[in-house]
Design a protein around this motif. Structure first.
Motif, PDB file in Angstrom:
ATOM      1  N   LEU A 333       0.524  -1.096  -0.031  1.00 49.79           N
ATOM      2  CA  LEU A 333       0.231  -0.050  -0.086  1.00 49.79           C
ATOM      3  C   LEU A 333       0.825   1.545  -0.269  1.00 49.79           C
ATOM      4  N   ILE A 334       2.065   1.050   0.535  1.00 48.99           N
ATOM      5  CA  ILE A 334       2.883   2.439   0.899  1.00 48.99           C
ATOM      6  C   ILE A 334       3.347   2.136  -0.858  1.00 48.99           C
ATOM      7  N   GLN A 335       4.048   1.664  -1.338  1.00 48.72           N
ATOM      8  CA  GLN A 335       4.677   1.526  -2.795  1.00 48.72           C
ATOM      9  C   GLN A 335       3.365   2.658  -3.776  1.00 48.72           C
ATOM     10  N   LYS A 397     -12.201   2.133   4.481  1.00 48.54           N
ATOM     11  CA  LYS A 397     -12.765   2.356   3.188  1.00 48.54           C
ATOM     12  C   LYS A 397     -11.503   3.199   2.776  1.00 48.54           C
ATOM     13  N   VAL A 398     -10.818   3.305   3.405  1.00 53.10           N
ATOM     14  CA  VAL A 398      -9.504   4.194   3.039  1.00 53.10           C
ATOM     15  C   VAL A 398      -8.403   3.160   2.641  1.00 53.10           C
ATOM     16  N   LEU A 399      -8.104   2.404   3.439  1.00 55.26           N
ATOM     17  CA  LEU A 399      -7.536   1.402   3.149  1.00 55.26           C
ATOM     18  C   LEU A 399      -8.267   0.194   1.840  1.00 55.26           C
ATOM     19  N   HIS A 400      -9.618   0.412   2.431  1.00 55.15           N
ATOM     20  CA  HIS A 400      -9.905  -1.040   0.867  1.00 55.15           C
ATOM     21  C   HIS A 400      -9.608  -0.950  -0.414  1.00 55.15           C
ATOM     22  N   SER A 401      -9.159   0.919  -0.735  1.00 55.54           N
ATOM     23  CA  SER A 401      -9.999   1.140  -2.077  1.00 55.54           C
ATOM     24  C   SER A 401      -8.131   1.060  -2.529  1.00 55.54           C
TER      25      SER A 401
END
Length: 413
Positions: A333-335, A397-401
Motif C-alpha cells: 500500500l505504501i508503494q 474505506k481508505v484502506l480498502h480503496s
C-alpha cells in the motif's frame, strides 16, 4: 527473464547477503567486546549504538536522496560500508584493549549504521520500479522470505562459525559478504526522474517525507497503526522474553532460544504462504491488515496467559503468519502511494518512527514488566493492537480503496 525482473533479482540477492553480513558482524563484535572486557554494558552499547544511528539516519537520509540518484546512493553507501567494515577487520587484528580502540570501534559501528539507514530507503523505493504493479505483493513477500531466512540462519550459523573460526575470521567473512552484496547491487538499473524546479532548502527536504505521509489519509492511517503495533512488538525483545520464559512458563535458557527460532521459522513459512496466495491478496490488502491486526491481538493475549511451554512455542510460530501478511500488505500500500524519490523519503520518515517507537517501547515495557509482571505486559500490548484495529476499522474505506500506482494523486487529503 526480462531486464526489470533480472534487476529485481540483483536487488533482493544483494539485500539478502547484506542483511546476513549485518547480523553476523554484530554477533562478532558482541562476542569480541565481551571477550575483551567481560562487560555486559559494553556489549549492550553495540545494538544501542546501531539502533540510535538508524534512528538518526531517517532524518538525514532525505538530504542524500535529493542530491543523488537512488542507485548511486545505494551503491555508494554499500561501498563505504564495505570499506569501514574492512577497517573493523583491521582493528580486530590490532586488538581492542585501549580507550582509543574502543572509541574507534563504536565510531565505526555508528558510521556503518548511518550508511545503512541512508541506503535502505533508496533500496526499498526501487521495488515498484523493478516489477509490474500486479506483482508487487509477490515481490514484497519474496523479499520478506529472503529477509526472514537470512535472520533465521544468521544467529545459529554465526554461533557455529564463531566456535569454528573465531571472531576475527568471521569478520573477514562478513567483509566478503558485503563485497558480494555491493557487486550485485552495481548491476541494478532503475529509471530515475530528475527533480525540476527551484532548489529546496535542506529543512524542506528533511520534512518532505513527513508531509507526504500526512497528506495521504491512507499513509496516515498506516503510520499511526504502525506506531501502536511497533510499540507492542517491544514485548518480543530478548530481555522481556527471557523473563517470560523463566517466570510464565517455568523453563530455562534453551526455551528462550526455541521460542525465538520458532518465531522466525513461522515468519519464513508465512512468507511462502503469502507468496503462494499473493494474487488473491491484491484486492484485499486493507482487509488483510485489519484481520492480521486482530489476530495479533488475540495471539498476544494467548501467549501472555498460557503456562504451557509447548503452547507458547506454537503461538510464537503462528504469530509469524498474520505479522507477515500485515507487513507485506502495508508495504504494498505504501508503494502504491508514491514513486521514485518521494517514496524513498516516505520510507526514511517511516523508518524514523519505527526505530524511535521501538526504542522507547523497550524502555517503557521493560519498566512495566518489572513493575506489574510479564503477563500483564502482554495484556497491555494486546490493548494497543485493539486500538490499532479500531483505527483501521474506522478508516476501512481508505484502506480498502483499490489504488494502483498510476493514479498517485488519489486519496490525498
Amino acid at each position: 527473464m526480462n531486464k526489470a525482473n533480472r534487476y529485481f533479482h540483483f536487488l533482493w540477492s544483494g539485500q539478502t547477503l547484506g542483511n546476513l553480513g549485518d547480523i553476523l558482524y554484530i554477533i562478532c563484535l558482541i562476542t569480541l567486546v565481551y571477550n575483551e572486557t567481560g562487560s555486559v554494558l559494553h556489549m549492550a552499547l553495540i545494538p544501542f549504538a546501531k539502533t540510535m544511528s538508524l534512528l538518526l539516519s531517517g532524518f538525514i537520509a532525505p538530504l542524500f536522496i535529493d542530491k543523488y540518484k537512488r542507485t548511486s546512493l545505494l551503491i555508494n553507501t554499500l561501498f563505504l560500508k564495505t570499506g569501514f567494515l574492512l577497517c573493523l577487520c583491521l582493528l580486530s587484528l590490532y586488538g581492542i584493549h585501549t580507550a582509543i580502540t574502543f572509541t574507534l570501534l563504536y565510531a565505526l559501528i555508528v558510521v556503518i549504521s548511518l550508511l545503512e539507514g541512508v541506503g535502505n530507503p533508496a533500496r526499498r523505493s526501487m521495488v515498484p520500479d523493478l516489477v509490474e504493479s500486479s506483482e508487487l505483493v509477490k515481490a514484497n513477500s519474496f523479499i520478506s522470505i529472503a529477509n526472514q531466512t537470512s535472520m533465521l540462519l544468521s544467529w545459529p550459523l554465526g554461533s557455529v562459525l564463531l566456535v569454528m573460526w573465531g571472531e576475527q575470521n568471521m569478520l573477514w567473512v562478513t567483509f566478503f559478504l558485503f563485497v558480494a552484496a555491493t557487486l550485485l547491487t552495481t548491476q541494478i538499473k532503475v529509471k530515475e526522474t530528475e527533480k525540476v524546479g527551484t532548489q529546496e532548502s535542506k529543512w524542506d527536504a528533511m520534512k518532505e517525507g513527513w508531509q507526504l505521509i500526512f497528506q495521504s489519509k491512507k499513509l496516515t492511517t498506516l503510520t499511526v497503526m504502525d506506531v501502536l503495533e511497533n510499540f507492542g512488538h517491544g514485548v518480543w525483545i530478548a530481555a522481556i522474553l527471557y523473563v517470560y520464559v523463566e517466570t510464565a512458563i517455568g523453563k530455562g535458557e534453551a526455551w528462550w532460544g526455541y521460542i525465538n527460532a520458532s518465531f522466525f521459522a513461522g515468519m519464513m513459512v508465512a512468507g511462502l504462504v503469502v507468496y503462494r496466495f499473493s494474487k488473491k491478496m491484491e484486492s484485499y490488502l486493507g482487509f488483510v491488515i485489519m484481520t492480521s491486526t486482530i489476530c495479533l491481538m488475540l495471539l498476544n493475549v494467548w501467549f501472555g496467559l498460557t503456562s504451557s511451554a509447548w503452547i507458547a512455542l506454537l503461538v510464537s510460530f503462528v504469530f509469524g503468519f498474520p505479522q507477515m501478511a500485515r507487513d507485506v500488505s502495508q508495504n504494498t500500500l505504501i508503494q502504491e502511494s508514491y514513486r521514485d524519490k518521494q517514496l524513498a523519503k516516505v520510507y526514511a520518515s517511516h523508518g524514523t518512527l519505527v526505530y524511535g517507537t521501538f526504542g522507547i517501547a523497550t524502555l517503557i515495557l521493560g519498566w512495566f514488566a518489572e513493575k506489574f509482571g510479564v503477563r500483564d505486559t502482554y495484556i497491555l500490548v494486546s490493548f494497543l493492537f485493539l486500538i490499532s484495529f479500531s483505527i483501521a476499522f474506522l478508516n476501512r474505506k481508505v484502506l480498502h480503496s483499490d489504488q494502483k500506482i498510476a493514479p498517485l494523486e488519489q486519496n490525498v487529503i
